[in-house]
Write a protein that holds these residues in place. Structure first.
Motif, PDB file in Angstrom:
ATOM      1  N   ASN A   1       3.675 -42.708 -28.128  1.00  0.00           N
ATOM      2  CA  ASN A   1       3.138 -42.665 -29.495  1.00  0.00           C
ATOM      3  C   ASN A   1       4.180 -43.046 -30.545  1.00  0.00           C
ATOM      4  O   ASN A   1       4.015 -42.722 -31.716  1.00  0.00           O
ATOM      5  CB  ASN A   1       2.604 -41.257 -29.791  1.00  0.00           C
ATOM      6  CG  ASN A   1       1.501 -40.882 -28.837  1.00  0.00           C
ATOM      7  OD1 ASN A   1       0.556 -41.637 -28.659  1.00  0.00           O
ATOM      8  ND2 ASN A   1       1.627 -39.733 -28.202  1.00  0.00           N
ATOM      9  N   ILE A   2       5.223 -43.736 -30.121  1.00  0.00           N
ATOM     10  CA  ILE A   2       6.318 -44.062 -31.036  1.00  0.00           C
ATOM     11  C   ILE A   2       5.892 -45.118 -32.063  1.00  0.00           C
ATOM     12  O   ILE A   2       6.391 -45.140 -33.174  1.00  0.00           O
ATOM     13  CB  ILE A   2       7.573 -44.491 -30.249  1.00  0.00           C
ATOM     14  CG1 ILE A   2       8.817 -44.247 -31.088  1.00  0.00           C
ATOM     15  CG2 ILE A   2       7.484 -45.922 -29.774  1.00  0.00           C
ATOM     16  CD1 ILE A   2      10.102 -44.268 -30.291  1.00  0.00           C
ATOM     17  N   PHE A   3       4.944 -45.976 -31.678  1.00  0.00           N
ATOM     18  CA  PHE A   3       4.435 -46.992 -32.605  1.00  0.00           C
ATOM     19  C   PHE A   3       3.153 -46.448 -33.232  1.00  0.00           C
ATOM     20  O   PHE A   3       2.185 -46.177 -32.537  1.00  0.00           O
ATOM     21  CB  PHE A   3       4.162 -48.311 -31.875  1.00  0.00           C
ATOM     22  CG  PHE A   3       5.376 -48.894 -31.206  1.00  0.00           C
ATOM     23  CD1 PHE A   3       6.475 -49.317 -31.951  1.00  0.00           C
ATOM     24  CD2 PHE A   3       5.444 -49.011 -29.828  1.00  0.00           C
ATOM     25  CE1 PHE A   3       7.601 -49.852 -31.341  1.00  0.00           C
ATOM     26  CE2 PHE A   3       6.568 -49.548 -29.203  1.00  0.00           C
ATOM     27  CZ  PHE A   3       7.642 -49.964 -29.961  1.00  0.00           C
ATOM     28  N   THR A   4       3.170 -46.297 -34.544  1.00  0.00           N
ATOM     29  CA  THR A   4       2.029 -45.708 -35.244  1.00  0.00           C
ATOM     30  C   THR A   4       1.079 -46.791 -35.752  1.00  0.00           C
ATOM     31  O   THR A   4       1.442 -47.970 -35.824  1.00  0.00           O
ATOM     32  CB  THR A   4       2.513 -44.847 -36.421  1.00  0.00           C
ATOM     33  OG1 THR A   4       3.221 -45.676 -37.343  1.00  0.00           O
ATOM     34  CG2 THR A   4       3.420 -43.727 -35.941  1.00  0.00           C
ATOM     35  N   ASP A   5      -0.133 -46.366 -36.121  1.00  0.00           N
ATOM     36  CA  ASP A   5      -1.152 -47.306 -36.609  1.00  0.00           C
ATOM     37  C   ASP A   5      -0.754 -47.978 -37.919  1.00  0.00           C
ATOM     38  O   ASP A   5      -1.132 -49.121 -38.170  1.00  0.00           O
ATOM     39  CB  ASP A   5      -2.492 -46.584 -36.806  1.00  0.00           C
ATOM     40  CG  ASP A   5      -3.084 -46.128 -35.480  1.00  0.00           C
ATOM     41  OD1 ASP A   5      -2.727 -46.708 -34.434  1.00  0.00           O
ATOM     42  OD2 ASP A   5      -3.902 -45.186 -35.488  1.00  0.00           O
ATOM     43  N   ASP A   6       0.010 -47.260 -38.749  1.00  0.00           N
ATOM     44  CA  ASP A   6       0.390 -47.830 -40.043  1.00  0.00           C
ATOM     45  C   ASP A   6       1.698 -48.627 -39.994  1.00  0.00           C
ATOM     46  O   ASP A   6       2.183 -49.097 -41.011  1.00  0.00           O
ATOM     47  CB  ASP A   6       0.478 -46.733 -41.102  1.00  0.00           C
ATOM     48  CG  ASP A   6       1.507 -45.662 -40.767  1.00  0.00           C
ATOM     49  OD1 ASP A   6       1.857 -45.519 -39.577  1.00  0.00           O
ATOM     50  OD2 ASP A   6       1.949 -44.966 -41.699  1.00  0.00           O
ATOM     51  N   MET A   7       2.226 -48.805 -38.805  1.00  0.00           N
ATOM     52  CA  MET A   7       3.477 -49.542 -38.640  1.00  0.00           C
ATOM     53  C   MET A   7       3.187 -51.049 -38.610  1.00  0.00           C
ATOM     54  O   MET A   7       2.288 -51.495 -37.882  1.00  0.00           O
ATOM     55  CB  MET A   7       4.140 -49.103 -37.322  1.00  0.00           C
ATOM     56  CG  MET A   7       5.534 -49.616 -37.114  1.00  0.00           C
ATOM     57  SD  MET A   7       6.241 -48.935 -35.584  1.00  0.00           S
ATOM     58  CE  MET A   7       6.545 -47.244 -36.063  1.00  0.00           C
ATOM     59  N   PRO A   8       3.932 -51.836 -39.391  1.00  0.00           N
ATOM     60  CA  PRO A   8       3.724 -53.289 -39.364  1.00  0.00           C
ATOM     61  C   PRO A   8       3.993 -53.876 -37.965  1.00  0.00           C
ATOM     62  O   PRO A   8       4.891 -53.422 -37.244  1.00  0.00           O
ATOM     63  CB  PRO A   8       4.756 -53.817 -40.363  1.00  0.00           C
ATOM     64  CG  PRO A   8       5.118 -52.654 -41.218  1.00  0.00           C
ATOM     65  CD  PRO A   8       4.956 -51.449 -40.355  1.00  0.00           C
ATOM     66  N   GLN A   9       3.216 -54.870 -37.601  1.00  0.00           N
ATOM     67  CA  GLN A   9       3.341 -55.482 -36.277  1.00  0.00           C
ATOM     68  C   GLN A   9       4.730 -56.083 -36.061  1.00  0.00           C
ATOM     69  O   GLN A   9       5.261 -56.058 -34.965  1.00  0.00           O
ATOM     70  CB  GLN A   9       2.262 -56.555 -36.076  1.00  0.00           C
ATOM     71  CG  GLN A   9       2.229 -57.133 -34.672  1.00  0.00           C
ATOM     72  CD  GLN A   9       2.001 -56.091 -33.587  1.00  0.00           C
ATOM     73  OE1 GLN A   9       1.191 -55.189 -33.752  1.00  0.00           O
ATOM     74  NE2 GLN A   9       2.717 -56.193 -32.489  1.00  0.00           N
ATOM     75  N   ARG A  10       5.359 -56.585 -37.121  1.00  0.00           N
ATOM     76  CA  ARG A  10       6.693 -57.161 -36.984  1.00  0.00           C
ATOM     77  C   ARG A  10       7.705 -56.106 -36.523  1.00  0.00           C
ATOM     78  O   ARG A  10       8.627 -56.408 -35.764  1.00  0.00           O
ATOM     79  CB  ARG A  10       7.152 -57.829 -38.278  1.00  0.00           C
ATOM     80  CG  ARG A  10       7.340 -56.888 -39.441  1.00  0.00           C
ATOM     81  CD  ARG A  10       7.864 -57.581 -40.701  1.00  0.00           C
ATOM     82  NE  ARG A  10       7.803 -56.703 -41.846  1.00  0.00           N
ATOM     83  CZ  ARG A  10       8.591 -55.638 -42.025  1.00  0.00           C
ATOM     84  NH1 ARG A  10       9.513 -55.353 -41.153  1.00  0.00           N
ATOM     85  NH2 ARG A  10       8.450 -54.877 -43.099  1.00  0.00           N
ATOM     86  N   VAL A  11       7.538 -54.860 -36.970  1.00  0.00           N
ATOM     87  CA  VAL A  11       8.425 -53.766 -36.550  1.00  0.00           C
ATOM     88  C   VAL A  11       8.192 -53.464 -35.079  1.00  0.00           C
ATOM     89  O   VAL A  11       9.145 -53.349 -34.292  1.00  0.00           O
ATOM     90  CB  VAL A  11       8.210 -52.501 -37.417  1.00  0.00           C
ATOM     91  CG1 VAL A  11       8.990 -51.316 -36.857  1.00  0.00           C
ATOM     92  CG2 VAL A  11       8.590 -52.771 -38.855  1.00  0.00           C
TER      93      VAL A  11
END
Length: 146
Positions: free
Chosen positions: A77-87
């Motif tokens: 779950n380290i990548f969240t829904d509001d995280m930009p795809q580039r990140v």
């Protein structure tokens, strides 16, 4: 008592131990403590070379701290829904190139514990990618850095 059983188990399974009697940091060293639990029925075992440069000194390269540390376990779950795809892309590519694809997925799925130094590096990679929010791992476990 539980620690002594664990140390004896590690000694039997081939953990590299140290027997440097004159070492000034032996009481804080995991290799020394495990070596003290080596049973007398083991004929051969892996041991740090006491003649190697800096062994038995405060700068010993084989020193392992005999205190438990906080390992992260899993990062599904380290990548969240509001995280930009580039990140997401940057971080994933960086981790796979730094630790190989197998380790990345073992870290991700919780099959391999993530040591404190790598946790710190992962957080730094997120910052470098422009993500300034907190980074959360799935869980934490205390263990020795063998």
């Amino acid at each position: 008592m539980k620690e002594l059983v664990l140390f004896k188990e590690k000694a039997i399974k081939g953990y590299t131990v140290c027997t440097s009697e004159q070492c000034p940091i032996k009481d804080k060293c995991l290799r020394w403590k495990v070596g003290q639990q080596m049973p007398d029925n083991i004929r051969f075992y892996s041991c740090v070379n006491p003649h190697y440069q800096d062994v038995g000194t405060k700068q010993c390269p084989s020193f392992r701290k005999s205190e438990k540390v906080k390992f992260a376990k899993g990062m599904t779950n380290i990548f969240t829904d509001d995280m930009p795809q580039r990140v997401v892309t940057y971080v994933r590519q960086y981790l796979i190139s730094a630790y190989c694809r197998t380790y990345y997925f073992e870290y991700r799925n919780g099959q391999r514990l993530i040591p404190p130094a790598i946790q710190k590096e992962i957080r730094t990679v997120f910052r470098d990618a422009g993500w300034n929010e907190e980074v959360f791992f799935d869980g934490y476990v205390e263990d020795y850095e063998w």
